[in-house]
Design an enzyme around this catalytic site. Structure first.
Site, PDB file in Angstrom:
ATOM      1  CB  SER A 138      -9.888  13.203 -15.687  1.00 35.72           C
ATOM      2  OG  SER A 138     -11.124  13.884 -15.009  1.00 35.72           O
ATOM      3  CE1 TYR A 151      -9.330  17.922 -18.671  1.00 37.20           C
ATOM      4  CE2 TYR A 151     -11.041  17.001 -17.648  1.00 37.20           C
ATOM      5  CZ  TYR A 151      -9.916  17.052 -17.908  1.00 37.20           C
ATOM      6  OH  TYR A 151      -8.730  16.745 -16.812  1.00 37.20           O
TER       7      TYR A 151
END
Ligand SMILES: NC(=O)c1ccc[n+]([C@@H]2O[C@H](COP(=O)([O-])OP(=O)(O)OC[C@H]3O[C@@H](n4cnc5c(N)ncnc54)[C@H](OP(=O)(O)O)[C@@H]3O)[C@@H](O)[C@H]2O)c1
Length: 277
Positions: A138, A151
């Site tokens: 990401s 995350y």
């Protein structure tokens, strides 16, 4: 020889789009998922287009499901050319508010899940002396934002792991690739979890969280379709010498060079402004 791809988390979003994209381009795809009851959408498309996609149960946190999935793939397809480590979810909450068990669960899926599946597939790829491992990271594998600590940390860890693997697997001609999407239009945001303690109205972080939450909501409307990620994965695995990192989406292609070239303090100021902090 038909190339064989194994994809985790294929019932939804990027995993589903990648399964379809590769199958439409001549791959035999093993679309794996932890809940076979969610295979409905994929099954309908497979049937209508007669695509070479097999569906198998694989929970990246469950050793038994992994063993049986890999055994079935090798028995039926005889090889694995591409592994896409896609399964993952987001966990929100300020670092102080996220319980250790919640941190561990986040890492169990997003990080240890990748190691677990990769270790199971590598003996076969090394025996073939070829293959490609694609890890879906990401933009948050490259810089942090508040209230996404678990995350972000899991994706930072994934980035380090992937860099290591790239060196280690080069002698066997196994390509190792990171995909770094920005906002992608999937169920990711609605599937994201909020830490237990962060759900209380009297959370000391509530006011900051609301501000950055609103910013996230605005950005969702600029999200790229998951097919854009699938197309990037295809391009990367077909390249004889793929890069380590591929950014996907306009936001990712804008912010990642800024992260790379701006002095750290300046990047932090820009990001804070963007996030309304
Ligand atoms: N969408 C974005 O904006 C974005 C941006 C950057 C990176 N990513 C990354 O892209 C990847 C795919 O996310 P997405 O956007 O496609 O979201 P999604 O639509 O929520 O898909 C996530 C997939 O992961 C699966 N999964 C979760 N835990 C699993 C486990 N233990 N075992 C097997 N599968 C599991 C989910 O299965 P269930 O349906 O059963 O939960 C689902 O199939 C993730 O790694 C995510 O971090 C997404």
């Amino acid at each position: 020889m038909t190339p064989i791809a194994l994809i985790t988390g294929s019932n939804s979003g990027i995993g589903l789009a990648t399964a379809l994209y590769l199958a439409r381009r001549g791959f035999t795809v093993w679309a794996t998922m932890r809940n076979l009851e969610k295979a409905h959408e994929l099954r309908t498309i497979i049937e209508s287009e007669k695509l070479p996609i097999e569906i198998a149960w694989l929970d990246v946190c469950d050793d038994d499901s992994l063993k049986s999935a890999v055994a079935r793939i090798l028995q039926k397809s005889g090889r694995i050319d591409v592994l896409v480590n896609n399964a993952g979810y987001g966990l929100r909450g300020a670092v102080e508010e996220v319980a250790l068990d919640e941190w561990r669960r986040q890492f169990e899926t997003n990080f240890f899940g990748v190691i677990r599946v990769t270790q199971a597939v590598l003996p076969q790829m090394r025996a073939q002396r070829s293959g490609a491992i694609v890890n879906i990271s990401s933009v948050l594998g490259r810089f942090a934002i508040p209230f996404s600590g678990p995350y972000t940390a899991s994706k930072f860890a994934l980035e380090g792991l992937t860099e290591t693997l790239r060196y280690e697997l080069a002698p066997w001609n196994i390509k190792v690739i990171l995909i770094e999407p920005g906002f992608i239009a999937t169920r990711f945001q609605e599937n994201a979890q909020l830490a237990q303690a962060a759900q209380h109205e009297d959370s000391p972080y509530a006011i900051f969280k609301k501000a950055s939450g609103r910013r996230v909501q605005r950005n969702i409307y600029r999200a790229a379709p998951p097919e854009r990620v699938a197309e990037t994965i295809y391009r990367a695995i077909m390249h004889p010498h793929p890069k380590l990192r591929y950014a996907v989406g306009r936001d990712a292609r804008l912010v990642l060079p800024l992260r790379r070239f701006l002095p750290e303090g300046l990047f932090e100021r820009v990001l804070k402004k963007q996030l309304g902090l």
